[in-house]
Design a protein around this motif. Sequence first.
Motif, PDB file in Angstrom:
ATOM      1  N   CYS A  92      48.161  69.149  42.840  1.00 21.56           N
ATOM      2  CA  CYS A  92      49.155  68.674  43.807  1.00 21.56           C
ATOM      3  C   CYS A  92      50.555  69.158  43.437  1.00 21.56           C
ATOM      4  N   LEU A  93      50.932  69.002  42.184  1.00 24.32           N
ATOM      5  CA  LEU A  93      52.269  69.413  41.768  1.00 24.32           C
ATOM      6  C   LEU A  93      52.429  70.927  41.730  1.00 24.32           C
ATOM      7  N   TYR A  94      51.471  71.622  41.164  1.00 24.52           N
ATOM      8  CA  TYR A  94      51.588  73.058  40.950  1.00 24.52           C
ATOM      9  C   TYR A  94      51.417  73.844  42.248  1.00 24.52           C
ATOM     10  N   ALA A  95      50.379  73.525  43.002  1.00 22.33           N
ATOM     11  CA  ALA A  95      50.066  74.313  44.190  1.00 22.33           C
ATOM     12  C   ALA A  95      50.785  73.837  45.446  1.00 22.33           C
ATOM     13  N   TYR A 119      60.319  67.377  39.881  1.00 28.52           N
ATOM     14  CA  TYR A 119      59.599  68.622  39.612  1.00 28.52           C
ATOM     15  C   TYR A 119      58.840  69.088  40.850  1.00 28.52           C
ATOM     16  N   GLY A 120      58.115  68.158  41.478  1.00 27.50           N
ATOM     17  CA  GLY A 120      57.333  68.506  42.661  1.00 27.50           C
ATOM     18  C   GLY A 120      58.180  69.036  43.795  1.00 27.50           C
ATOM     19  N   ARG A 121      59.405  68.567  43.895  1.00 28.54           N
ATOM     20  CA  ARG A 121      60.309  69.012  44.961  1.00 28.54           C
ATOM     21  C   ARG A 121      61.018  70.305  44.578  1.00 28.54           C
ATOM     22  N   ALA A 122      61.428  70.435  43.312  1.00 30.78           N
ATOM     23  CA  ALA A 122      62.193  71.606  42.874  1.00 30.78           C
ATOM     24  C   ALA A 122      61.303  72.826  42.622  1.00 30.78           C
ATOM     25  N   HIS A 123      60.076  72.588  42.190  1.00 31.70           N
ATOM     26  CA  HIS A 123      59.133  73.665  41.873  1.00 31.70           C
ATOM     27  C   HIS A 123      58.695  74.359  43.164  1.00 31.70           C
ATOM     28  N   THR A 124      58.680  75.660  43.147  1.00 33.41           N
ATOM     29  CA  THR A 124      58.178  76.413  44.294  1.00 33.41           C
ATOM     30  C   THR A 124      56.652  76.380  44.244  1.00 33.41           C
TER      31      THR A 124
END
Length: 182
Positions: free
Chosen positions: A108-111, A33-38
């Motif tokens: 960290c994940l979202y931003a 998710y962290g890699r694929a999410h913009t």
Amino acid sequence: MTTTDHRSPSRGATVLLLPLLIGALVALALGVYGRAHTPTGFAVGVAGFSSALPMKVWLTTGSFVLAIVQVVSALSMWGRLGVTIPPSVHRWSGRLAFALSIPVAFHCLYALGFQYDVARVLVHSFLGCFFYGVFTAKMLALPKRDAPGWTLPVLGGLTFAALVGLWLTSSFWFFTAVGLKV
């Protein structure tokens, strides 16, 4: 008369398969998710802090301090200190440490997403995913009475080690590079 434990050694390890598998899937899912999410580049809910980075640094430091309480109280519960600390201290310090980590992980994940351009940040990203994976495995293994005796100390130790690594690659870095900023 003596009683014999009729459990096979493999039976004890087998009960860990599902918690370990689910923990690995959590770590993998966070990384994917962290890699694929913009990344959005902005944070949510930094009330009381000048920006997102100090919020993350101080909440991670709070989790780190509570993780030390976790280790000390676990040693007490296992009879390694000679001092009795109530089990509720262990439970509540763990709950609070985890609660403090949630806004940090969300930011960290979202931003920011899973980053790999800088070695420190790459290690931090891996440790973040690993932390939540091993924490998940530990929580799922906790009620397993058939689990080997080493299960909780090893999973707890890995959870603590991951949090120490997260603190070193974020808060400690921030304190030494930027200073004590709120």
